[in-house]
Design a protein around this motif. Structure first.
Motif, mmCIF file in Angstrom:
data_model
loop_
_atom_site.group_PDB
_atom_site.id
_atom_site.type_symbol
_atom_site.label_atom_id
_atom_site.label_comp_id
_atom_site.label_asym_id
_atom_site.label_seq_id
_atom_site.Cartn_x
_atom_site.Cartn_y
_atom_site.Cartn_z
ATOM 1 N N LEU A 1 0.909 -1.213 -0.040
ATOM 2 C CA LEU A 1 0.048 -0.074 0.055
ATOM 3 C C LEU A 1 0.680 1.250 -0.105
ATOM 4 O O LEU A 1 0.494 2.390 -0.758
ATOM 5 C CB LEU A 1 -0.871 0.174 1.304
ATOM 6 N N ILE A 2 1.827 1.142 0.550
ATOM 7 C CA ILE A 2 2.800 2.242 0.727
ATOM 8 C C ILE A 2 3.493 2.653 -0.637
ATOM 9 O O ILE A 2 3.652 3.733 -0.966
ATOM 10 C CB ILE A 2 4.029 2.239 1.966
ATOM 11 N N CYS A 3 3.705 1.493 -1.155
ATOM 12 C CA CYS A 3 4.484 1.693 -2.747
ATOM 13 C C CYS A 3 3.270 2.089 -3.644
ATOM 14 O O CYS A 3 3.529 3.057 -4.511
ATOM 15 C CB CYS A 3 4.684 0.311 -3.227
ATOM 16 N N LEU A 4 2.136 1.830 -3.548
ATOM 17 C CA LEU A 4 1.158 2.429 -4.368
ATOM 18 C C LEU A 4 0.826 3.874 -4.212
ATOM 19 O O LEU A 4 0.570 4.691 -4.949
ATOM 20 C CB LEU A 4 -0.276 1.689 -3.995
ATOM 21 N N ILE A 5 0.989 4.227 -2.887
ATOM 22 C CA ILE A 5 0.504 5.790 -2.543
ATOM 23 C C ILE A 5 1.790 6.586 -3.034
ATOM 24 O O ILE A 5 1.660 7.485 -3.723
ATOM 25 C CB ILE A 5 0.713 6.009 -0.986
ATOM 26 N N VAL A 6 2.984 5.925 -2.921
ATOM 27 C CA VAL A 6 4.211 6.878 -3.557
ATOM 28 C C VAL A 6 4.352 6.818 -5.047
ATOM 29 O O VAL A 6 4.238 7.778 -5.687
ATOM 30 C CB VAL A 6 5.678 6.085 -2.932
ATOM 31 N N LEU A 7 3.934 5.640 -5.610
ATOM 32 C CA LEU A 7 3.683 5.476 -7.171
ATOM 33 C C LEU A 7 2.537 6.553 -7.665
ATOM 34 O O LEU A 7 2.703 7.226 -8.737
ATOM 35 C CB LEU A 7 3.699 4.210 -7.768
ATOM 36 N N THR A 8 1.512 6.791 -6.852
ATOM 37 C CA THR A 8 0.506 7.628 -7.419
ATOM 38 C C THR A 8 0.794 8.985 -7.250
ATOM 39 O O THR A 8 0.703 9.831 -8.097
ATOM 40 C CB THR A 8 -1.055 7.257 -6.655
ATOM 41 N N MET A 9 1.648 9.236 -6.178
ATOM 42 C CA MET A 9 2.074 10.815 -5.957
ATOM 43 C C MET A 9 3.406 11.032 -7.011
ATOM 44 O O MET A 9 3.051 12.223 -7.768
ATOM 45 C CB MET A 9 2.607 10.695 -4.516
ATOM 46 N N ILE A 10 3.893 10.174 -7.372
ATOM 47 C CA ILE A 10 4.950 10.455 -8.346
ATOM 48 C C ILE A 10 4.440 10.595 -9.941
ATOM 49 O O ILE A 10 4.489 11.299 -10.652
ATOM 50 C CB ILE A 10 5.921 9.219 -8.525
#
Length: 90
Positions: free
Chosen positions: A21-30
């Motif tokens: 989930l943290i990876c998904l959040i970071v990827l969507t922010m990028i």
């Protein structure tokens, strides 16, 4: 093959989910920064306030009949037993 405790398996499963989930959040922010970023909102013109149009009196009986039918259907009662005294627009 070693025998893992159920607590270890549970904690590893939750850890993998949270890392994902943290990876998904970071990827969507990028992706948000790459695609469009934050555009400054344009100044919207002031909304024009107008008086609401009054409902035509001819439709008032039809609206009352529709409301009575809906109430009767919801209550499971006969429509002849429902009497609408007044209706106010909210």
């Amino acid at each position: 093959m070693p025998e893992y405790s159920s607590l270890f398996v549970c904690l590893m499963g939750m850890g993998v989910v949270f890392v994902g989930l943290i990876c998904l959040i970071v990827l969507t922010m990028i992706m948000g920064k790459i695609v469009g970023g934050h555009a400054a909102p344009a100044a919207a013109p002031a909304p024009v306030v107008t008086a609401p149009a009054a409902a035509p009196e001819g439709n008032r009986q039809e609206i009352a009949a529709a409301v009575a039918a809906a109430i009767a259907e919801e209550l499971g009662a006969d429509i002849t037993g429902i009497r609408i005294v007044s209706m106010k627009k909210l």
